[in-house]
Design a protein around this motif. Structure first.
Motif, PDB file in Angstrom:
ATOM      1  N   LEU A 292       0.824  -1.212   0.000  1.00  0.00           N
ATOM      2  CA  LEU A 292       0.000   0.000   0.000  1.00  0.00           C
ATOM      3  C   LEU A 292       0.856   1.260   0.000  1.00  0.00           C
ATOM      4  O   LEU A 292       1.950   1.274   0.564  1.00  0.00           O
ATOM      5  N   ASP A 293       0.315   2.307  -0.629  1.00  0.00           N
ATOM      6  CA  ASP A 293       1.005   3.595  -0.648  1.00  0.00           C
ATOM      7  C   ASP A 293       0.145   4.579   0.150  1.00  0.00           C
ATOM      8  O   ASP A 293      -0.530   5.432  -0.408  1.00  0.00           O
ATOM      9  N   LEU A 294       0.155   4.407   1.450  1.00  0.00           N
ATOM     10  CA  LEU A 294      -0.742   5.176   2.312  1.00  0.00           C
ATOM     11  C   LEU A 294       0.076   6.047   3.253  1.00  0.00           C
ATOM     12  O   LEU A 294       0.990   5.553   3.915  1.00  0.00           O
ATOM     13  N   ASP A 295      -0.268   7.343   3.315  1.00  0.00           N
ATOM     14  CA  ASP A 295       0.429   8.270   4.204  1.00  0.00           C
ATOM     15  C   ASP A 295      -0.123   8.103   5.627  1.00  0.00           C
ATOM     16  O   ASP A 295      -1.231   8.556   5.924  1.00  0.00           O
ATOM     17  N   LEU A 296       0.663   7.461   6.478  1.00  0.00           N
ATOM     18  CA  LEU A 296       0.177   7.157   7.831  1.00  0.00           C
ATOM     19  C   LEU A 296       0.251   8.357   8.776  1.00  0.00           C
ATOM     20  O   LEU A 296      -0.215   8.276   9.906  1.00  0.00           O
ATOM     21  N   SER A 297       0.824   9.470   8.294  1.00  0.00           N
ATOM     22  CA  SER A 297       0.912  10.640   9.179  1.00  0.00           C
ATOM     23  C   SER A 297      -0.371  11.471   9.132  1.00  0.00           C
ATOM     24  O   SER A 297      -0.509  12.449   9.868  1.00  0.00           O
ATOM     25  N   LEU A 298      -1.329  11.064   8.300  1.00  0.00           N
ATOM     26  CA  LEU A 298      -2.562  11.850   8.164  1.00  0.00           C
ATOM     27  C   LEU A 298      -3.534  11.575   9.303  1.00  0.00           C
ATOM     28  O   LEU A 298      -3.588  10.457   9.815  1.00  0.00           O
ATOM     29  N   ARG A 299      -4.298  12.613   9.643  1.00  0.00           N
ATOM     30  CA  ARG A 299      -5.395  12.436  10.596  1.00  0.00           C
ATOM     31  C   ARG A 299      -6.578  11.798   9.857  1.00  0.00           C
ATOM     32  O   ARG A 299      -6.761  12.063   8.657  1.00  0.00           O
ATOM     33  N   PRO A 300      -7.403  10.994  10.563  1.00  0.00           N
ATOM     34  CA  PRO A 300      -8.526  10.333   9.879  1.00  0.00           C
ATOM     35  C   PRO A 300      -9.427  11.286   9.091  1.00  0.00           C
ATOM     36  O   PRO A 300      -9.908  10.931   8.019  1.00  0.00           O
ATOM     37  N   ARG A 301      -9.647  12.508   9.614  1.00  0.00           N
ATOM     38  CA  ARG A 301     -10.567  13.404   8.914  1.00  0.00           C
ATOM     39  C   ARG A 301     -10.000  13.873   7.573  1.00  0.00           C
ATOM     40  O   ARG A 301     -10.735  14.366   6.731  1.00  0.00           O
ATOM     41  N   ARG A 302      -8.693  13.713   7.408  1.00  0.00           N
ATOM     42  CA  ARG A 302      -8.053  14.087   6.144  1.00  0.00           C
ATOM     43  C   ARG A 302      -8.046  12.939   5.135  1.00  0.00           C
ATOM     44  O   ARG A 302      -7.528  13.104   4.035  1.00  0.00           O
ATOM     45  N   CYS A 303      -8.547  11.771   5.571  1.00  0.00           N
ATOM     46  CA  CYS A 303      -8.468  10.588   4.712  1.00  0.00           C
ATOM     47  C   CYS A 303      -9.802  10.293   4.032  1.00  0.00           C
ATOM     48  O   CYS A 303     -10.862  10.549   4.594  1.00  0.00           O
ATOM     49  N   SER A 304      -9.719   9.716   2.857  1.00  0.00           N
ATOM     50  CA  SER A 304     -10.927   9.264   2.168  1.00  0.00           C
ATOM     51  C   SER A 304     -11.329   7.914   2.761  1.00  0.00           C
ATOM     52  O   SER A 304     -10.572   7.310   3.529  1.00  0.00           O
ATOM     53  N   GLY A 305     -12.506   7.440   2.371  1.00  0.00           N
ATOM     54  CA  GLY A 305     -12.980   6.146   2.858  1.00  0.00           C
ATOM     55  C   GLY A 305     -12.018   5.027   2.482  1.00  0.00           C
ATOM     56  O   GLY A 305     -11.728   4.136   3.284  1.00  0.00           O
ATOM     57  N   GLY A 306     -11.514   5.083   1.257  1.00  0.00           N
ATOM     58  CA  GLY A 306     -10.595   4.050   0.778  1.00  0.00           C
ATOM     59  C   GLY A 306      -9.308   4.023   1.585  1.00  0.00           C
ATOM     60  O   GLY A 306      -8.784   2.956   1.915  1.00  0.00           O
ATOM     61  N   MET A 307      -8.799   5.213   1.926  1.00  0.00           N
ATOM     62  CA  MET A 307      -7.555   5.286   2.709  1.00  0.00           C
ATOM     63  C   MET A 307      -7.768   4.692   4.108  1.00  0.00           C
ATOM     64  O   MET A 307      -6.912   3.964   4.629  1.00  0.00           O
ATOM     65  N   LEU A 308      -8.920   4.993   4.693  1.00  0.00           N
ATOM     66  CA  LEU A 308      -9.205   4.457   6.034  1.00  0.00           C
ATOM     67  C   LEU A 308      -9.386   2.942   5.981  1.00  0.00           C
ATOM     68  O   LEU A 308      -8.995   2.230   6.913  1.00  0.00           O
ATOM     69  N   GLN A 309      -9.953   2.472   4.880  1.00  0.00           N
ATOM     70  CA  GLN A 309     -10.132   1.024   4.766  1.00  0.00           C
ATOM     71  C   GLN A 309      -8.769   0.319   4.624  1.00  0.00           C
ATOM     72  O   GLN A 309      -8.577  -0.773   5.152  1.00  0.00           O
TER      73      GLN A 309
END
Lengths: 256, 273
Positions: free
Chosen positions: A125-142
């Motif tokens: 996965l290419d996911l930025d883990l430093s983001l807060r949940p409210r900054r993430c899309s549904g797909g990123m949170l999944q």
């Protein structure tokens, strides 16, 4: 030494109304370690309730659940909830959210964070883990929920529609890495899915739930849920795939 | 054409960022105009210049009796408000955490809290004055009486409002009690801060109102000087009191918001697509 998940005569009902409503009765099945059981059925048929009972989040009315053992004890259980968005804490970034559910957090917080990063890479996965949940899309949170599920080497993963918010490419990557990691680590997995492509690419067996209340036994007044082997993983077995679709369609059609 | 659009967008951005300056100028302009042309009589409205003079003289202790210095009065009023508010926050967090954690207790106490929070605290003030022999604690406990139900309710609602999915994740992953407790407290913080900001405003109002009802023994009270200046038509002093209370309330609220931001629990409207 790992063992299987054994579910014996499991029953559950909702008791929030005057009359208890049966969800399922006398459900029995077994899933070996390293195997993935898909659960397929219409909305409101009790698939999520089944996962919650298996996770110990909802009490069973009757029956027995024997969790896959590890070192002589029931191993850790991981979940990917259907409402994955609400399962993240807004005051922490994704990295810290993942560390929260890690067993190494109290003693080695840095290790918990490193483990989350390593799992992200392992899942491709290419996911930025430093983001807060409210900054993430549904797909990123999944995606983050999927990373969380593999932390602490669980012996059982219970995932409720874990690919529903992923785009085409990410879904393909996650499906294949999920299957690869379950096999490699000898984890038992139960996955609720609605897409035939997800079932065919991820699962070894499929529990087809026709409606509510259901049972794996032939009982009067209950829908008959059946377990089918997924024999169509290889593309040259198209006939089996067609056969599965026909059977699933017939089972689901019968519930309406 | 593109340049015009760019300039218009820049102006719109500038206006949005600094609209508070415009609101400030507008309010002061209307105030000054109203007092300059005597649209409202001098006995009801002092001019901004007169109010400024009172504030400036108070700051430099010049040409003013000590007992008319609004800042000294304000100091005692804010001390009363803050001591009552501090007790409220501590008590409200404790009661709120307990009542919010147990459903039966929450359901059982909700009607009592709802009942108590609509009672005007000033109603209890005469009783508390007698109970505390007309001393300072009467003011403090009136504030606590008025604010505690609100604070308790805010914290308890925060606890009850934690999503089931979060609690289920903590339970499913068998998260240790300390980490679980920490997560629950952090999740409740926005409600704690909301309650704190709300009760701070209430504490200020109650402090001033109770001082207007009965002047404290030491004589230092913004409410009392506001009341006396109204009676004697000394409107510049009255409006100076209004400005000082408003400014303190604004700054205290901003301070609490800043702490919320530092802790990362401030609500935000930013969302992703």
């Amino acid at each position: 030494m790992r063992s299987s998940l054994i579910v014996k005569d499991l029953s559950a009902s909702y008791k929030d109304t005057k009359e208890p409503t049966d969800v399922f009765r006398s459900v029995s099945f077994q899933v070996e370690s390293g195997k993935i059981l898909g659960v397929f059925g219409p909305n409101g048929s009790g698939k999520t309730t089944l996962l919650k009972v298996l996770a110990g989040l909802k009490p069973a009315e009757a029956g027995e659940v024997v969790l896959p053992m590890r070192n002589g004890e029931p191993g850790p259980v991981a979940t990917v909830p259907q409402d994955y968005r609400s399962s993240f804490f807004e005051w922490a970034n994704l990295e810290h959210n993942l560390a929260l559910t890690s067993t190494s957090l109290p003693s080695h917080p840095q290790q918990a964070v490193r483990s989350a990063r390593a799992l992200r890479t392992e899942l491709g996965l290419d996911l930025d883990l430093s983001l807060r949940p409210r900054r993430c899309s549904g797909g990123m949170l999944q995606q983050a929920a999927m990373i969380r599920a593999f932390q602490d080497a669980p012996s059982l993963i219970l995932a409720d529609e874990p690919f529903s918010a992923l785009d085409f490419n990410v879904a393909a990557t996650v499906r294949s890495s999920f299957r690869r990691m379950v096999k490699k680590r000898g984890i038992t997995a139960i996955v609720v899915l609605h897409q035939i492509v997800d079932l065919s690419e991820v699962c070894d067996e499929v529990l087809v739930v026709p409606g509510r209340p259901f049972s794996t036994e032939l009982l009067p007044g209950l829908e008959h849920a059946v377990i089918m082997q997924n024999e169509f993983l290889s593309t040259d077995q198209r006939e089996d795939r067609v056969g599965f679709l026909a059977l699933a369609g017939r089972v689901l059609g019968g519930a309406r | 054409m593109a340049k015009a659009v760019e300039v218009r967008a820049k102006l719109a951005g500038l206006f949005k960022r600094h609209s508070w300056i415009l609101a400030f100028v507008l309010i002061f302009g209307l105030w000054e105009a109203g007092s300059y042309w005597h649209l409202i009589g001098r006995t009801l409205l002092a001019s901004p210049r007169e109010v400024w003079e009172v504030l400036a003289r108070s700051a430099f202790f010049s040409k003013l009796d000590d007992d008319q210095n609004v800042y000294i009065h304000a100091f005692y009023t804010f001390r009363r408000a803050l001591s009552g508010w501090g007790l409220t926050v501590v008590g409200g967090v404790v009661f709120g955490l307990v009542t919010g954690s147990f459903e039966a207790l929450y359901v059982g106490t909700e009607p009592i809290v709802e009942f108590a929070r609509v009672i005007p605290p000033v109603m209890a003030f005469p009783l508390l004055l007698v109970a505390f022999n007309y001393g300072e604690p009467a003011y403090t406990w009136t504030i606590v009486f008025g604010c505690l139900p609100v604070m308790t309710f805010a914290v308890a609602r925060g606890i009850r409002g934690i999503s089931r999915e979060k609690l289920e994740i903590l339970a499913a992953y068998k998260v240790p009690g300390v980490v679980r407790g920490f997560s629950v407290v952090m999740e409740t913080l926005p409600s704690v801060f909301l309650g704190a900001r709300l009760t701070l405003t209430m504490a200020l109002i109650i402090a001033v109102v109770t001082e207007m009802v009965f002047t404290p023994r030491n004589g230092w009270a913004l409410g009392a000087i506001a009341r006396d200046s109204e009676i004697s038509f000394d409107t510049p002093v009255f409006y100076a009191c209004v400005v000082v209370v408003g400014l303190f309330g604004y700054l205290a609220n901003r301070g609490i918001r800043k702490i919320e931001e530092l802790l990362g629990v401030a609500s935000s409207s930013d969302e992703t697509e």
